[in-house]
Design a protein around this motif. Structure first.
Motif, mmCIF file in Angstrom:
data_model
loop_
_atom_site.group_PDB
_atom_site.id
_atom_site.type_symbol
_atom_site.label_atom_id
_atom_site.label_comp_id
_atom_site.label_asym_id
_atom_site.label_seq_id
_atom_site.Cartn_x
_atom_site.Cartn_y
_atom_site.Cartn_z
ATOM 1 N N LEU A 1 34.980 46.713 25.350
ATOM 2 C CA LEU A 1 34.306 47.700 26.001
ATOM 3 C C LEU A 1 33.077 48.232 25.098
ATOM 4 C CD1 LEU A 1 36.124 50.508 28.002
ATOM 5 C CD2 LEU A 1 34.420 48.881 28.929
ATOM 6 N N GLU A 2 33.554 48.277 23.854
ATOM 7 C CA GLU A 2 32.503 48.898 22.955
ATOM 8 C C GLU A 2 31.119 47.817 22.948
ATOM 9 O OE1 GLU A 2 34.197 48.945 19.069
ATOM 10 O OE2 GLU A 2 32.360 49.671 17.887
ATOM 11 N N SER A 3 31.398 46.525 22.872
ATOM 12 C CA SER A 3 30.621 45.442 22.970
ATOM 13 C C SER A 3 29.717 45.589 24.348
ATOM 14 C CB SER A 3 30.990 43.960 22.874
ATOM 15 O OG SER A 3 31.862 43.986 21.507
ATOM 16 N N ALA A 4 30.490 45.740 25.346
ATOM 17 C CA ALA A 4 29.709 45.788 26.530
ATOM 18 C C ALA A 4 28.583 47.139 26.833
ATOM 19 C CB ALA A 4 30.818 46.101 27.822
ATOM 20 N N ASN A 5 29.244 48.291 26.065
ATOM 21 C CA ASN A 5 28.332 49.248 26.135
ATOM 22 C C ASN A 5 26.982 49.017 25.177
ATOM 23 O OD1 ASN A 5 29.231 51.074 28.127
ATOM 24 N ND2 ASN A 5 31.255 51.304 26.894
ATOM 25 N N ALA A 6 27.217 48.631 24.224
ATOM 26 C CA ALA A 6 26.412 48.314 23.163
ATOM 27 C C ALA A 6 25.150 47.407 23.848
ATOM 28 C CB ALA A 6 26.869 47.497 21.837
ATOM 29 N N ASN B 1 40.321 35.889 36.279
ATOM 30 C CA ASN B 1 39.960 35.876 37.683
ATOM 31 C C ASN B 1 40.031 37.279 38.345
ATOM 32 O OD1 ASN B 1 42.081 33.817 37.190
ATOM 33 N ND2 ASN B 1 40.563 32.962 38.054
ATOM 34 N N LEU B 2 40.754 38.517 37.671
ATOM 35 C CA LEU B 2 41.009 39.554 38.254
ATOM 36 C C LEU B 2 39.715 40.476 38.372
ATOM 37 C CD1 LEU B 2 43.106 41.838 39.818
ATOM 38 C CD2 LEU B 2 42.966 42.599 37.522
ATOM 39 N N ILE B 3 38.841 40.260 37.082
ATOM 40 C CA ILE B 3 37.567 40.916 37.115
ATOM 41 C C ILE B 3 36.623 40.779 38.395
ATOM 42 C CG2 ILE B 3 36.661 38.803 35.791
ATOM 43 C CD1 ILE B 3 35.294 41.235 33.763
ATOM 44 N N HIS B 4 36.593 39.532 38.880
ATOM 45 C CA HIS B 4 35.814 39.429 40.150
ATOM 46 C C HIS B 4 36.440 40.080 41.144
ATOM 47 C CE1 HIS B 4 33.589 35.922 38.809
ATOM 48 N NE2 HIS B 4 34.375 35.420 38.247
ATOM 49 N N GLU B 5 37.644 40.335 41.511
ATOM 50 C CA GLU B 5 38.098 41.072 42.505
ATOM 51 C C GLU B 5 37.954 42.720 42.242
ATOM 52 O OE1 GLU B 5 39.057 39.593 44.556
ATOM 53 O OE2 GLU B 5 39.884 37.337 43.834
ATOM 54 N N ILE B 6 38.089 42.991 40.831
ATOM 55 C CA ILE B 6 37.831 44.434 40.735
ATOM 56 C C ILE B 6 36.284 44.565 40.878
ATOM 57 C CG2 ILE B 6 37.682 46.206 38.668
ATOM 58 C CD1 ILE B 6 40.402 45.582 39.020
ATOM 59 N N ASP B 7 35.446 43.996 40.643
ATOM 60 C CA ASP B 7 34.136 43.933 40.804
ATOM 61 C C ASP B 7 33.724 44.058 42.162
ATOM 62 O OD1 ASP B 7 31.343 44.390 39.747
ATOM 63 O OD2 ASP B 7 31.047 42.719 40.768
ATOM 64 N N LEU B 8 34.329 43.303 42.888
ATOM 65 C CA LEU B 8 34.284 43.239 44.695
ATOM 66 C C LEU B 8 34.401 44.540 45.024
ATOM 67 C CD1 LEU B 8 35.381 40.078 46.463
ATOM 68 C CD2 LEU B 8 33.231 40.880 46.452
ATOM 69 N N ARG C 1 31.702 48.910 33.606
ATOM 70 C CA ARG C 1 32.998 49.629 34.496
ATOM 71 C C ARG C 1 33.868 48.763 35.144
ATOM 72 N NH1 ARG C 1 28.349 53.591 34.788
ATOM 73 N NH2 ARG C 1 27.684 52.722 36.956
ATOM 74 N N THR C 2 33.187 47.603 35.419
ATOM 75 C CA THR C 2 34.022 46.783 36.002
ATOM 76 C C THR C 2 34.911 46.231 34.888
ATOM 77 O OG1 THR C 2 32.730 45.756 37.693
ATOM 78 C CG2 THR C 2 34.081 44.086 36.868
ATOM 79 N N LEU C 3 34.475 45.931 33.635
ATOM 80 C CA LEU C 3 35.217 45.454 32.661
ATOM 81 C C LEU C 3 36.378 46.413 32.156
ATOM 82 C CD1 LEU C 3 35.729 43.176 30.218
ATOM 83 C CD2 LEU C 3 34.249 44.814 28.946
ATOM 84 N N ALA C 4 35.985 47.856 32.232
ATOM 85 C CA ALA C 4 36.684 48.960 32.004
ATOM 86 C C ALA C 4 38.189 48.826 32.750
ATOM 87 C CB ALA C 4 36.160 50.174 31.858
ATOM 88 N N GLY D 1 53.349 49.896 30.573
ATOM 89 C CA GLY D 1 54.340 50.617 31.861
ATOM 90 C C GLY D 1 53.676 51.992 31.998
ATOM 91 N N ARG D 2 52.410 52.217 32.183
ATOM 92 C CA ARG D 2 52.039 53.673 32.771
ATOM 93 C C ARG D 2 50.754 53.685 33.310
ATOM 94 N NH1 ARG D 2 48.510 55.974 29.367
ATOM 95 N NH2 ARG D 2 48.495 55.580 27.331
ATOM 96 N N LEU D 3 50.641 54.544 34.419
ATOM 97 C CA LEU D 3 49.190 54.739 34.775
ATOM 98 C C LEU D 3 48.105 55.090 33.974
ATOM 99 C CD1 LEU D 3 48.368 56.151 38.335
ATOM 100 C CD2 LEU D 3 47.550 57.560 36.594
ATOM 101 N N ILE D 4 47.043 54.434 34.241
ATOM 102 C CA ILE D 4 45.593 54.566 33.281
ATOM 103 C C ILE D 4 44.856 55.511 34.279
ATOM 104 C CG2 ILE D 4 44.153 53.464 31.839
ATOM 105 C CD1 ILE D 4 46.793 53.067 30.688
ATOM 106 N N GLU D 5 44.291 56.195 33.452
ATOM 107 C CA GLU D 5 43.115 57.099 34.291
ATOM 108 C C GLU D 5 41.807 56.520 33.801
ATOM 109 O OE1 GLU D 5 43.527 59.649 36.481
ATOM 110 O OE2 GLU D 5 45.660 60.483 36.098
ATOM 111 N N LEU D 6 40.860 56.168 34.521
ATOM 112 C CA LEU D 6 39.426 55.817 34.169
ATOM 113 C C LEU D 6 38.574 57.007 34.232
ATOM 114 C CD1 LEU D 6 39.590 52.600 36.065
ATOM 115 C CD2 LEU D 6 39.553 52.809 33.787
#
Ligand SMILES: NC(=O)c1ccc[n+]([C@@H]2O[C@H](COP(=O)([O-])OP(=O)(O)OC[C@H]3O[C@@H](n4cnc5c(N)ncnc54)[C@H](O)[C@@H]3O)[C@@H](O)[C@H]2O)c1
Length: 347
Positions: free
Chosen positions: A100-105, A176-183, A324-327, A339-344
């Motif tokens: 994420l750091e690199s993505a935001n940079a 692969n999942l990154i494509h689904e998340i972006d969709l 944001r898709t990457l996050a 093993g827990r819920l992550i809030e974004l």
């Protein structure tokens, strides 16, 4: 109008796909390639373009209007910054960066320099995806309640002969999942929390082979994504959407399901489901196909990039959007690990 001169940085699987599209597009031309691998010399010679082992040499010697960066993920920050600093717009392959750091940079550098960066989430350029987005956003299916996405495929066993594909980071969540998340973000809106479990039981590598993900969206809808690279099914976008029939055998079946209070729509077949009279499971439900033209998604993406370079449109997905898709994708990995819920944070 003069053709846009493009350099392709990294001429591997997807880099060569971009080269094919540049050759077919009348608004741009390939100027040069940068790639240090031994096989690249004969490839560049076959295209009659100069090859540079180091992209910095290409920058010194060639005049280009734009670059398409198709190098491994961990190099995206360094390579992307080099072009942005020289005011050269970039089509950066996904993921925009590997953390994420690199993505935001990268996203910040593009914004601050006023140099456009389009990120290669190519499915956004598919007319099927746009039609489904319109069906959801326009309220044709009522209020969106659930999205159900299947990304269930079988990667050939020799795919795993490459060591990094058996290690954490090389599995279906980050590939692969990154494509689904972006969709999902593109069609349904922002993701606010993620709960996931993963398993490596079948292939037994250090990295996951399967994951089940439950997501909450900012608009209140819920989504489930089933992910596996060890399931012998046709229920995955690459097989069902037919975007690249040379790489993936085409078998059109529904894989993405969007369910609302007044109806539903599936992709890639674009079937709309609704009751014509009273709603209720005791009533017959009607189906109709939305008609969209079949188009080359990669060609559409390049056409859009040409417009971005000319300054006539803004990128359909820029660095901050792609971050944001990457996050959300990294949150799936983190949720499964802890093993827990992550809030974004979606502000
Ligand atoms: N949009 C999509 O559907 C899609 C599909 C595949 C890959 N990708 C993305 O594209 C990127 C490349 O993936 P790939 O499958 O083509 O990988 P690949 O390994 O086939 O190709 C990468 C190429 O980059 C070259 N390279 C490495 N470091 C370089 C550098 N510093 N400068 C120039 N070239 C360099 C390598 O020699 C290789 O030829 C990744 O970010 C990947 O996630 C996107």
């Amino acid at each position: 109008m003069e053709k846009i001169g493009i350099a392709v940085i990294g001429a591997g699987v997807i880099g060569r796909r971009h080269v094919q599209e540049i050759a077919r597009n009348e608004s741009c031309r390939l100027v040069a390639i940068a790639d240090p691998s031994p096989g690249s010399a004969s490839y560049a010679a076959s295209l009659s373009v100069p090859l540079y082992a180091d992209y910095r040499e290409l920058l010194k010697h060639e005049r280009i209007d734009a670059a398409i960066v198709c190098t491994p993920n961990h190099t995206h920050l360094e390579v992307g910054l080099a072009f942005i600093e020289r005011k050269i717009p970039v089509l950066m392959e996904k993921p925009v960066a590997d953390d994420l750091e690199s993505a935001n940079a990268l996203a910040d550098a593009s914004k601050e320099a006023g140099v456009a960066m389009l990120v290669g989430h190519h499915r956004r350029h598919n007319p099927v995806v746009r039609a489904a987005k319109e069906a959801v956003a326009s309220g044709k299916i009522g209020t969106l309640v659930m999205a159900n996405i299947m990304c269930l495929l079988y990667k050939p066993d020799d795919y795993f002969n490459v060591p990094w594909r058996r290690q954490p980071g090389g599995g279906p969540i980050l590939i692969n999942l990154i494509h689904e998340i972006d969709l999902l973000r593109f069609i349904c809106g922002e993701i606010v929390s993620v709960q996931a479990v993963s398993s490596n039981k079948v292939r037994g590598f250090d990295v996951e082979d399967s994951a089940a993900c439950t997501l909450r969206l900012a608009n209140g809808a819920l989504a489930n994504i089933s992910l596996s690279d060890t399931t012998a099914t046709p229920w995955g976008w690459d097989t069902a959407a037919g975007e690249d029939r040379e790489l993936f055998a085409y078998r059109p079946v529904p894989t993405h399901f969007f369910a609302g209070t007044n109806g539903a729509v599936t992709m890639p077949d674009l079937t709309m489901w609704s009751y014509q009279g009273a709603k209720g499971r005791d009533q017959p439900i009607h189906d109709a196909r939305l008609a969209v033209p079949e188009e080359n998604t990669y060609a559409n993406q390049l056409e859009h990039f040409v417009d971005v370079v000319r300054g006539s449109v803004r990128p359909v997905i820029d660095g901050h959007d792609a971050a944001r898709t990457l996050a959300a994708t990294l949150a799936v990995e983190e949720s499964a690990r802890l093993g827990r819920l992550i809030e974004l944070n979606v502000t």
